[in-house]
Design a protein around this motif. Structure first.
Motif, PDB file in Angstrom:
ATOM      1  N   VAL A  37      13.096  -0.003  -4.000  1.00  0.00           N
ATOM      2  CA  VAL A  37      12.826  -0.824  -2.906  1.00  0.00           C
ATOM      3  C   VAL A  37      13.691  -1.876  -2.908  1.00  0.00           C
ATOM      4  O   VAL A  37      14.081  -1.900  -1.929  1.00  0.00           O
ATOM      5  CB  VAL A  37      10.830  -0.486  -1.847  1.00  0.00           C
ATOM      6  CG1 VAL A  37      11.653  -0.803  -0.996  1.00  0.00           C
ATOM      7  CG2 VAL A  37      11.005   1.486  -2.031  1.00  0.00           C
ATOM      8  N   LYS A  51      16.274  -3.145  -0.412  1.00  0.00           N
ATOM      9  CA  LYS A  51      16.237  -3.248   0.764  1.00  0.00           C
ATOM     10  C   LYS A  51      16.574  -4.995   1.142  1.00  0.00           C
ATOM     11  O   LYS A  51      16.321  -5.618   1.749  1.00  0.00           O
ATOM     12  CB  LYS A  51      14.395  -3.137   0.979  1.00  0.00           C
ATOM     13  CG  LYS A  51      13.571  -1.819   1.512  1.00  0.00           C
ATOM     14  CD  LYS A  51      14.802  -0.758   2.613  1.00  0.00           C
ATOM     15  CE  LYS A  51      15.077   0.124   2.957  1.00  0.00           C
ATOM     16  NZ  LYS A  51      14.861   1.000   3.730  1.00  0.00           N
ATOM     17  N   TYR A  62      10.541  -6.973   8.300  1.00  0.00           N
ATOM     18  CA  TYR A  62      11.156  -6.041   8.047  1.00  0.00           C
ATOM     19  C   TYR A  62      10.486  -4.186   8.362  1.00  0.00           C
ATOM     20  O   TYR A  62      10.717  -3.239   7.924  1.00  0.00           O
ATOM     21  CB  TYR A  62      11.058  -5.764   6.546  1.00  0.00           C
ATOM     22  CG  TYR A  62      12.188  -6.728   5.598  1.00  0.00           C
ATOM     23  CD1 TYR A  62      13.581  -5.545   4.807  1.00  0.00           C
ATOM     24  CD2 TYR A  62      12.238  -8.216   5.723  1.00  0.00           C
ATOM     25  CE1 TYR A  62      14.507  -6.474   5.117  1.00  0.00           C
ATOM     26  CE2 TYR A  62      13.422  -9.048   5.602  1.00  0.00           C
ATOM     27  CZ  TYR A  62      14.794  -7.896   5.246  1.00  0.00           C
ATOM     28  OH  TYR A  62      15.829  -8.993   5.211  1.00  0.00           O
ATOM     29  N   LYS A  70      10.161  -2.968  10.465  1.00  0.00           N
ATOM     30  CA  LYS A  70      11.057  -1.266  11.521  1.00  0.00           C
ATOM     31  C   LYS A  70      12.070  -0.851  10.299  1.00  0.00           C
ATOM     32  O   LYS A  70      12.614   0.268  10.329  1.00  0.00           O
ATOM     33  CB  LYS A  70      11.623  -1.569  12.696  1.00  0.00           C
ATOM     34  CG  LYS A  70      10.701  -2.293  13.387  1.00  0.00           C
ATOM     35  CD  LYS A  70      11.960  -2.584  14.668  1.00  0.00           C
ATOM     36  CE  LYS A  70      10.558  -2.824  16.101  1.00  0.00           C
ATOM     37  NZ  LYS A  70      11.277  -2.409  17.285  1.00  0.00           N
ATOM     38  N   ASN A  71      11.590  -1.550   9.777  1.00  0.00           N
ATOM     39  CA  ASN A  71      12.676  -0.607   7.672  1.00  0.00           C
ATOM     40  C   ASN A  71      12.460  -0.531   6.986  1.00  0.00           C
ATOM     41  O   ASN A  71      13.623  -0.324   5.724  1.00  0.00           O
ATOM     42  CB  ASN A  71      14.178  -2.372   7.597  1.00  0.00           C
ATOM     43  CG  ASN A  71      15.231  -2.961   8.521  1.00  0.00           C
ATOM     44  OD1 ASN A  71      15.949  -2.158   8.814  1.00  0.00           O
ATOM     45  ND2 ASN A  71      14.964  -4.111   8.910  1.00  0.00           N
ATOM     46  N   LEU A  72      11.532  -0.200   6.703  1.00  0.00           N
ATOM     47  CA  LEU A  72      10.976   0.104   6.088  1.00  0.00           C
ATOM     48  C   LEU A  72       8.990   1.498   6.500  1.00  0.00           C
ATOM     49  O   LEU A  72       8.962   1.371   7.267  1.00  0.00           O
ATOM     50  CB  LEU A  72       9.757  -0.710   5.293  1.00  0.00           C
ATOM     51  CG  LEU A  72      10.967  -1.549   4.276  1.00  0.00           C
ATOM     52  CD1 LEU A  72       9.500  -2.951   4.355  1.00  0.00           C
ATOM     53  CD2 LEU A  72      11.486  -1.463   2.880  1.00  0.00           C
ATOM     54  N   SER A  73       9.493   1.814   5.252  1.00  0.00           N
ATOM     55  CA  SER A  73       8.922   3.640   5.316  1.00  0.00           C
ATOM     56  C   SER A  73       7.420   3.332   5.503  1.00  0.00           C
ATOM     57  O   SER A  73       7.243   2.234   4.224  1.00  0.00           O
ATOM     58  CB  SER A  73       9.036   4.677   5.724  1.00  0.00           C
ATOM     59  OG  SER A  73       9.153   4.361   3.919  1.00  0.00           O
ATOM     60  N   PRO A  74       6.253   3.697   5.964  1.00  0.00           N
ATOM     61  CA  PRO A  74       5.151   3.493   5.284  1.00  0.00           C
ATOM     62  C   PRO A  74       5.194   3.709   3.636  1.00  0.00           C
ATOM     63  O   PRO A  74       4.474   2.774   3.483  1.00  0.00           O
ATOM     64  CB  PRO A  74       3.843   4.112   5.650  1.00  0.00           C
ATOM     65  CG  PRO A  74       4.368   4.447   7.095  1.00  0.00           C
ATOM     66  CD  PRO A  74       5.786   4.468   6.296  1.00  0.00           C
ATOM     67  N   ALA A  75       5.723   4.655   3.549  1.00  0.00           N
ATOM     68  CA  ALA A  75       5.314   4.559   1.977  1.00  0.00           C
ATOM     69  C   ALA A  75       6.480   3.663   0.799  1.00  0.00           C
ATOM     70  O   ALA A  75       6.286   2.907  -0.248  1.00  0.00           O
ATOM     71  CB  ALA A  75       6.133   6.449   1.494  1.00  0.00           C
ATOM     72  N   GLU A  76       7.403   2.966   1.984  1.00  0.00           N
ATOM     73  CA  GLU A  76       8.412   1.655   0.703  1.00  0.00           C
ATOM     74  C   GLU A  76       7.501   0.973   1.350  1.00  0.00           C
ATOM     75  O   GLU A  76       7.527   0.006   0.160  1.00  0.00           O
ATOM     76  CB  GLU A  76       9.290   2.048   1.932  1.00  0.00           C
ATOM     77  CG  GLU A  76      10.348   2.982   1.478  1.00  0.00           C
ATOM     78  CD  GLU A  76      11.690   3.106   2.180  1.00  0.00           C
ATOM     79  OE1 GLU A  76      12.796   3.373   1.249  1.00  0.00           O
ATOM     80  OE2 GLU A  76      11.625   2.515   3.720  1.00  0.00           O
TER      81      GLU A  76
END
Lengths: 250, 504
Positions: B396, B400, B445, B447-453
Motif C-alpha cells: 500500500v 499509494k 489520504y 478518501k484515497n484509502l480503504s479502511p483495510a489499506e
C-alpha cells in the motif's frame, strides 16, 4: 612547462580515443523505452523486488510461478491490474503509463530471464486460474488450513511465526486468485514452501487448495468482498486527490 | 626586404604606434600577478564561444520542430559534433566561472574605485549580458529543461506590472511557446547579445588602456581623488613595464591552462543533454536549469508566496543597481582587502548563500520524486520478518505513492520526513490520524484509502523502528508487557467500523 606542453596533446588524445564524454544513448520518450531491465526497474521493482524477488509483492523471478501462469495471464494483470489490491493497471488504455508493446516487452523479459524448466518430482501442477479450479468447500478448507498452514500462520490465540493470514484487513487486500497462487507456489524467497513441501510426505492437491482458499475467503468480513468479484470497495466512489491517477478505473 | 615591406605598411597603417598604445602600453610591474589573469581568460572563453558557436550554427536548426533533432544529429551522427557541443557548453561554464572570479578579484582589490568607475560599470553590463547569453543558450538546447525554463522565464516576465503581457508577446513571439519563440531566442543569442558584448568589451578594454591597470593594492595607501592620478603616473614611470611582452606571461600560461581544462572537460564529461524532447504533454519530467541558475531556481521554489513580487522584481533591481552605483558610493579609500573586512565578509556571505541555494537547487528536496513509488523498491531488510498484513502494508505504501515524498533508507522523495524510524515518533493512533487527515503539509489520504489499506499501512509503519529503539507508546495508556502495538487489533477494528459507518 615541458610536462604541461606534453600533457596537452595527451589529454586531448585520451579524450578522443576513449571518448568518455561522447553521448551514448539519446534521451527517449518514456513510451520508447523497450529495454526489459529498465522497464522492470522503473515500473515493477518497487513492489516485486529489485531482481523480481524479495519484494513485498508476489515473486516474479520464480520458475514455478512462471510454469503456473501463461504469458497471457501476466499480460492481462499488468494491463488491467488487480482492482482492489495494490496491483495497479499499467496500460495506457487503463490510465497507466505503459504502451502495449512495453507491457509485452516486460512479459517477454520475465519469461526469458526467469522461466526455467521445473522438476515437479512427480507432483501434478495445480490449476492456476480460480475460475477453472474445482469449487472449494470452506468446511474442508478449515481442516486443510489446520493441517498445512496453521503451524506458521497460527489460529485463534496461537500466533504462528509467519503472522496470521486470517486477519480481515489482510484478506480485504488479497484477492482469491492471489491466495490461490500463493497457496500453490509459496514464497520461497521469504521462506514459505510451495504446495508440495508443507508437510513431509504430503502434497496438497487441486481440491485441497481450492478448499483452503474458500475457507480463507469465508473469513473475509462482509462488505469486504474482493473488488475482482465486486466492483470496488465502498470508499472508492469519491476518490480524488494525490495518487488518484494511478487508481484502477472503474 | 621584409623590413621595407613592413615600413611601407607601417607608414600607412601606423602599426607600431597601434601596438605601442595598446598591447605595448605600460602597466605597473606588480600587476603582472596571478590575481590579474581572470579578465583575459574570460575574454579567451568569449572568443572560443564565438568560434564554436559559429560552427554549431552551421548545423543547428533554430526551429521548434527541428532543434532537438539537429542536436541529436550533432551528438550522434556528425563527426565530432558532440565534441563541438561539449566545447561550447564547457566554454560557457568556464566563462561564467571566470567572469565571476574576475569580478570578485576586481572587487576585493578595489580596482573599481576612482578613476576606474566606468570600467566597473561596463563590467556590470557584461555580467548581465553574459547571464543573458547563458539563459538564451540554455533555450537553444531545446529540450525539456529549456522548455520549462522558458516557461518559468515567460511567467516571471508576465508579472511585470502594466507591460507584462506585451513583454511576453515580444519575447515568445506570441502568447505561448510556439514556432517563433526559438527563432527569437536564436536571434538574441547569436546576433543581438553577442554584438552588445563585443561593443561593451571594446569599451571595457579601452577603459583599461586609458585609465591603466590597477596597481597591486598596498594596505594603508587609500585612494584620494586629488592625488591618485599623479601617484599612478609615478608608479608607471618608476616601475612600469610594457604589457607585451613583460607582463603578459602569466595571462598566457593561465589561458593555456583554461584551454586545456576546457578541452579535457569536454572530452571527459561531454556535452550537456539534450535531455528529453520539449514536450509539454510529458508531465513526468524533472526539469532543472543549468548550474548558474540553480540558485535562482532554489530561491523561487523555497520562498513564500507573499515574497514572490519582492524577490522577482525588487531584489534583482536592487542587486544590479547596487553593483552599478558601487564605485560611486565607495569610490575612494582603502583598496586592499586586508583593510576592508566588510567587503571580504560580503563576498563570503554571497558565496555561502549562492552555494547553499545551488546545492539545494541541485538536490531539490522539496519536489516529490514522481517515480519512486514504482521504481524504488522497499529495502529487503525492512521486509524481513513481517507478517502478511504488514507486507500488504508495504505494498500500500508503494501503491499509494507515499515513497514519492517519504524516503526509506535514503531512497525516495525528501519532501516529507523519512519513514525509517517513523514508529519511534508516532503511535498507532497518531499514524492513523496522520494518514487519514494529513496535516503539516501532507494531504489527507482518508478518501484515497480503504479502511483495510489504512490498517495494513499503519501495521507496516509500526514495524519501522531501529531494533535498539522501541516504538513510540501512548503515555495515556498503561504499558502492556510485550509489543504494545501487537494487541491493538481491537483499535483498528473500531477505526474500521467508524470509517465504514461514515462513508455509507
Amino acid at each position: 612547462m615541458k610536462a604541461a606542453a606534453a600533457a596537452l596533446p595527451l589529454i586531448a588524445l585520451l579524450g578522443f580515443n576513449s571518448g568518455c564524454g561522447k553521448p551514448t544513448g539519446q534521451a527517449k520518450q518514456p513510451e520508447a523505452v523497450m529495454d526489459f531491465h529498465q522497464l522492470f526497474s522503473e515500473n515493477c521493482s518497487a513492489c516485486h523486488g529489485v531482481s523480481g524477488q524479495k519484494g513485498a509483492g508476489p515473486r516474479l523471478n520464480d520458475p514455478l510461478y512462471l510454469a503456473l501462469v501463461t504469458k497471457q495471464d501476466l499480460y492481462n494483470v499488468i494491463e488491467k491490474g488487480r482492482p482492489g489490491t495494490p496491483m495497479p493497471a499499467f496500460a495506457q488504455s487503463s490510465g497507466g503509463p505503459l504502451a502495449e508493446k512495453q507491457i509485452q516487452a516486460i512479459v517477454d523479459g520475465i519469461e526469458k530471464d526467469w522461466a526455467k524448466p521445473v522438476n515437479l518430482q512427480g507432483a501434478a501442477l495445480p490449476v492456476y486460474s480460480i475460475a477453472k479450479a474445482p469449487q472449494g468447500d470452506a468446511k474442508r478448507g478449515q481442516a486443510q488450513y489446520m493441517r498445512n498452514c496453521m503451524m506458521c500462520h497460527g489460529f485463534g490465540s496461537f500466533k504462528g511465526m509467519a503472522g496470521p493470514i486470517t486477519d480481515p484487513n489482510y484478506l480485504a487486500l488479497a484477492s482469491d486468485q492471489y491466495l490461490r497462487t500463493t497457496a500453490i507456489v509459496g514464497r520461497i524467497d521469504w521462506g514459505m514452501p510451495d504446495w508440495r513441501h508443507r508437510i513431509p510426505g504430503h502434497v496438497m492437491n487441486d481440491q485441497d487448495i481450492s478448499d483452503v482458499v474458500a475457507w480463507l475467503a469465508s473469513q473475509r468480513p462482509k462488505g469486504y468482498m474482493m473488488a475482482e468479484n465486486q466492483s470496488t470497495n465502498n470508499s472508492s466512489s469519491n476518490r480524488s486527490g494525490p495518487g488518484s491517477e494511478r487508481e484502477p478505473k472503474q | 626586404m621584409l623590413r621595407s615591406v613592413y615600413n611601407w605598411l607601417d607608414k600607412r597603417l601606423y602599426l607600431t604606434k597601434l601596438f605601442q598604445s595598446t598591447a605595448g602600453h605600460h602597466v605597473p610591474a606588480n600587476s603582472g600577478s596571478w590575481f590579474y589573469v581572470f579578465g583575459s581568460a574570460t575574454l579567451l572563453c568569449f572568443i572560443l564561444q564565438i568560434v564554436t558557436g559559429t560552427l554549431l550554427a552551421l548545423v543547428y536548426v533554430p526551429s521548434t520542430n527541428e532543434a532537438w533533432k539537429s542536436l541529436q544529429y550533432l551528438n550522434h551522427v556528425q563527426y565530432l559534433g558532440w565534441y563541438l557541443r561539449a566545447l561550447h557548453n564547457w566554454g560557457s561554464n568556464f566563462m561564467v566561472a571566470l567572469m565571476t572570479l574576475h569580478m570578485v578579484q576586481v572587487f576585493l582589490f578595489g580596482a573599481y574605485k576612482y578613476p576606474r568607475e566606468l570600467t566597473w560599470v561596463s563590467g556590470v553590463f557584461l555580467l548581465v549580458a553574459t547571464l543573458a547569453m547563458a539563459f538564451t543558450g540554455q533555450v537553444m538546447r531545446f529540450d525539456e529543461d529549456a522548455y520549462w525554463g522558458l516557461g518559468i522565464g515567460a511567467s516571471i516576465t508576465g508579472r511585470v506590472p502594466f507591460i507584462g503581457d506585451r513583454l511576453v508577446h515580444l519575447l515568445l513571439g506570441g502568447p505561448i511557446i510556439a514556432g517563433e519563440t526559438l527563432s527569437r531566442f536564436f536571434a538574441l543569442h547569436v546576433f543581438v547579445i553577442p554584438a552588445i558584448i563585443i561593443g561593451i568589451v571594446g569599451m571595457h578594454l579601452r577603459l583599461v588602456l586609458t585609465k591603466g591597470i590597477n596597481e597591486y593594492p598596498v594596505p594603508g595607501k587609500p585612494v584620494r581623488r586629488d592625488t591618485y592620478d599623479g601617484e599612478y603616473e609615478k608608479i608607471i614611470e618608476k616601475q612600469g613595464v610594457p604589457f607585451v611582452p613583460d607582463a603578459i606571461g602569466k595571462d598566457l600560461i593561465f589561458a593555456a591552462l583554461v584551454l586545456v581544462l576546457i578541452l579535457a572537460f569536454s572530452a571527459i564529461f561531454g556535452p550537456a543533454g539534450p535531455s528529453g524532447p520539449p514536450d509539454p504533454t510529458r508531465v513526468d519530467t524533472v526539469p532543472r536549469p543549468d548550474f548558474y541558475f540553480l540558485s535562482v531556481f532554489a530561491a523561487l521554489a523555497l520562498l513564500p508566496d507573499w515574497m514572490e513580487t519582492i524577490v522577482l522584481f525588487v531584489m534583482p533591481v536592487l542587486m544590479v543597481g547596487f553593483l552599478f552605483i558601487l564605485p560611486f558610493i565607495s569610490g575612494t579609500g582603502e583598496k586592499s582587502a586586508r583593510k576592508r573586512p566588510v567587503a571580504v565578509l560580503s563576498v563570503i556571505t554571497i558565496f555561502l548563500v549562492l552555494g547553499t541555494l545551488t546545492y539545494m537547487g541541485d538536490t531539490a528536496p522539496w519536489s516529490p520524486k514522481m517515480n519512486a513509488w514504482s521504481g524504488q523498491s522497499v529495502p529487503v531488510d525492512l521486509l524481513q520478518h513481517r507478517t502478511p498484513l504488514e507486507m500488504r502494508g508495504a505494498l500500500v505504501l508503494q501503491n499509494k505513492q507515499c515513497r514519492n515524498c517519504h524516503s526509506l533508507e535514503g531512497h525516495g522523495g525528501q519532501r516529507g520526513p523519512a519513514l525509517d524510524d517513523v514508529a519511534t515518533r508516532l503511535t498507532r493512533d497518531q499514524l492513523i490520524r496522520q494518514v487519514i487527515q494529513g496535516g503539516g503539509n501532507m494531504p489527507a489520504y482518508g478518501k484515497n484509502l480503504s479502511p483495510a489499506e489504512v490498517d495494513a499501512l499503519v501495521a507496516y509503519m509500526l514495524t519501522l523502528h531501529p531494533p535498539s529503539h522501541p516504538p513510540a507508546r501512548d503515555s495515556a495508556q498503561p504499558q502492556i508487557s510485550g509489543n504494545p502495538n501487537a494487541k491493538e487489533r481491537g483499535v483498528g477494528e473500531a477505526v474500521r467500523k467508524s470509517m465504514t459507518g461514515k462513508s455509507q
